[in-house]
Design a protein around this motif. Structure first.
Motif, short mmCIF file in Angstrom:
data_model
loop_
_atom_site.label_atom_id
_atom_site.label_comp_id
_atom_site.label_asym_id
_atom_site.label_seq_id
_atom_site.Cartn_x
_atom_site.Cartn_y
_atom_site.Cartn_z
N LEU A 26 0.89 -1.23 0.04
CA LEU A 26 -0.14 0.13 -0.15
C LEU A 26 0.92 1.33 0.10
CD1 LEU A 26 -2.55 1.69 0.34
CD2 LEU A 26 -2.75 0.99 2.70
N THR A 27 2.06 1.21 0.70
CA THR A 27 2.92 2.45 0.85
C THR A 27 3.44 2.73 -0.45
OG1 THR A 27 3.51 1.95 3.32
CG2 THR A 27 5.01 3.35 1.80
N ARG A 28 3.89 1.57 -1.15
CA ARG A 28 4.52 1.66 -2.56
C ARG A 28 3.59 2.32 -3.66
NH1 ARG A 28 6.87 -3.60 -1.02
NH2 ARG A 28 5.29 -4.61 -2.31
N ASP A 29 2.27 1.78 -3.40
CA ASP A 29 1.39 2.04 -4.40
C ASP A 29 0.83 3.76 -4.32
OD1 ASP A 29 1.64 -0.31 -5.73
OD2 ASP A 29 -0.65 -0.84 -5.51
N THR A 30 0.94 4.12 -2.85
CA THR A 30 0.50 5.31 -2.51
C THR A 30 1.62 6.18 -3.07
OG1 THR A 30 -0.66 4.60 -0.51
CG2 THR A 30 0.32 7.00 -0.66
N GLY A 65 -10.92 10.82 8.14
CA GLY A 65 -10.08 10.98 7.27
C GLY A 65 -9.30 9.59 6.92
N THR A 66 -9.50 9.14 5.70
CA THR A 66 -9.14 7.89 5.31
C THR A 66 -8.00 7.92 4.50
OG1 THR A 66 -11.58 7.40 5.02
CG2 THR A 66 -9.87 5.76 4.32
N PHE A 67 -7.58 9.07 3.68
CA PHE A 67 -6.60 9.00 2.66
C PHE A 67 -6.54 7.73 1.85
CE2 PHE A 67 -1.95 9.74 1.48
CZ PHE A 67 -2.28 10.64 0.52
N THR A 68 -5.43 6.89 1.81
CA THR A 68 -5.48 5.90 1.26
C THR A 68 -5.71 4.64 1.87
OG1 THR A 68 -2.95 5.53 1.30
CG2 THR A 68 -3.67 6.68 -0.61
N GLY A 69 -6.17 4.73 3.09
CA GLY A 69 -6.44 3.48 4.04
C GLY A 69 -5.43 2.92 4.66
N TYR A 70 -4.28 3.52 4.95
CA TYR A 70 -3.14 2.66 5.54
C TYR A 70 -3.46 2.66 7.01
CZ TYR A 70 1.72 1.63 7.12
OH TYR A 70 2.80 1.03 7.70
N LEU A 94 -10.19 8.70 -4.24
CA LEU A 94 -9.46 7.66 -3.49
C LEU A 94 -10.25 6.26 -3.25
CD1 LEU A 94 -7.40 9.83 -1.41
CD2 LEU A 94 -6.64 8.76 -3.24
N PHE A 95 -11.63 6.40 -3.48
CA PHE A 95 -12.57 5.51 -2.95
C PHE A 95 -12.16 4.22 -3.49
CE2 PHE A 95 -16.30 3.08 -2.69
CZ PHE A 95 -16.86 3.34 -1.52
N ASP A 96 -11.85 3.91 -4.75
CA ASP A 96 -11.59 2.57 -5.32
C ASP A 96 -10.33 2.13 -4.97
OD1 ASP A 96 -14.07 2.42 -6.51
OD2 ASP A 96 -13.39 3.29 -8.30
N PHE A 97 -9.34 2.85 -4.85
CA PHE A 97 -8.20 2.55 -4.34
C PHE A 97 -8.06 2.18 -2.88
CE2 PHE A 97 -4.00 3.46 -2.28
CZ PHE A 97 -2.87 3.15 -3.35
N GLN A 98 -8.83 2.73 -2.06
CA GLN A 98 -9.00 2.24 -0.70
C GLN A 98 -9.41 0.79 -0.75
OE1 GLN A 98 -11.54 5.26 0.92
NE2 GLN A 98 -10.21 6.96 0.75
N ARG A 99 -10.67 0.48 -1.56
CA ARG A 99 -11.65 -0.55 -1.37
C ARG A 99 -10.64 -1.63 -1.72
NH1 ARG A 99 -15.13 -1.46 1.72
NH2 ARG A 99 -14.14 -3.02 2.29
N GLU A 100 -9.66 -1.33 -2.95
CA GLU A 100 -8.86 -2.62 -3.44
C GLU A 100 -8.07 -3.02 -2.44
OE1 GLU A 100 -4.98 -2.88 -6.42
OE2 GLU A 100 -5.95 -1.32 -6.47
N PHE A 101 -7.70 -2.34 -1.27
CA PHE A 101 -6.55 -2.82 -0.17
C PHE A 101 -7.44 -3.38 0.95
CE2 PHE A 101 -3.41 -0.55 -2.81
CZ PHE A 101 -2.38 -1.46 -2.64
#
Length: 213
Positions: A26-30, A65-70, A94-101
């Motif tokens: 997740l960090t790499r993709d962010t 505050g979700t941001f990328t979901g980390y 960012l919704f779909d990016f979060q959901r993927e992880f």
């Protein structure tokens, strides 16, 4: 920002729990795909959030505050088996990016995403919380607190991020600096409000732990 010497900070990180593989990805993709990637909690603070959540073992968590979901995934590590985590963010990109992880994790079915204004969404959440993490727009921290305090179970924990605001909280306040002013007002509220007891941790940009009495 480091509040202790960098070499000592490196030692602290090296002798703390390792970052899980999914969060490494997740960090790499962010950093590859998302603007302002440093808004993510990061591996060390993530392990702190995980540990606090595991100690509490909450049934219901709220994240503002979700941001990328980390941080979402870190907090989810402490959830009870039948628990839920509601996370709110205003950025629909960012919704779909979060959901993927979220779905790659073992907590995917327990995480509920809410897209929109947290000030409008929080009153509609029909549950009480054992753990709340506030990490969104700083000028609304006081408003978020006032909305969630009556939704907290006795003994519930509120975690608030960025409360040292890159050290600006101890500098002479620029009258035009609305964000620092908001952080100062929030920190004062947590100190003086008799419904909570609070301790500030000098972790990264400052993390406050407040316990509802």
């Amino acid at each position: 920002m480091h509040f202790i010497p960098e070499k000592l900070d490196d030692y602290v990180v090296a002798h703390s729990e390792n970052e899980p593989e999914l969060l490494q990805q997740l960090t790499r993709d962010t950093f590859r795909k998302i603007l302002q990637p440093r808004m993510s909690s990061g591996p060390y603070q993530g392990r702190v959030l995980s540990m606090i959540s595991k100690l509490i073992n909450p049934k219901h968590i709220l994240e503002i505050g979700t941001f990328t979901g980390y941080s979402t995934l870190c907090l989810a590590e402490g959830l009870q088996l039948n628990g839920t985590l509601d996370t709110i963010d205003i950025n629909e990109e960012l919704f779909d990016f979060q959901r993927e992880f979220f779905d790659k994790s073992e907590y995917g079915t327990q995480i509920n995403q809410h897209l929109g204004n947290a000030l409008e969404i929080i009153p509609e959440l029909n549950k009480t919380f054992d753990l709340v993490f506030i990490d969104a727009d700083k000028d609304n921290y006081v408003n978020y607190f006032n909305l969630i305090i009556d939704k907290m179970n006795p003994g519930g924990i509120i975690l608030s991020d960025n409360v040292l605001w890159s050290g600006k909280v101890i500098e002479v306040l620029n009258p035009k600096d609305k964000m620092t002013k908001a952080v100062l007002e929030y920190n004062t509220l947590l100190k003086e409000d008799k419904r909570v007891e609070t301790v500030v941790l000098p972790i990264r940009d400052g993390l406050t732990i407040s316990r509802k009495l």
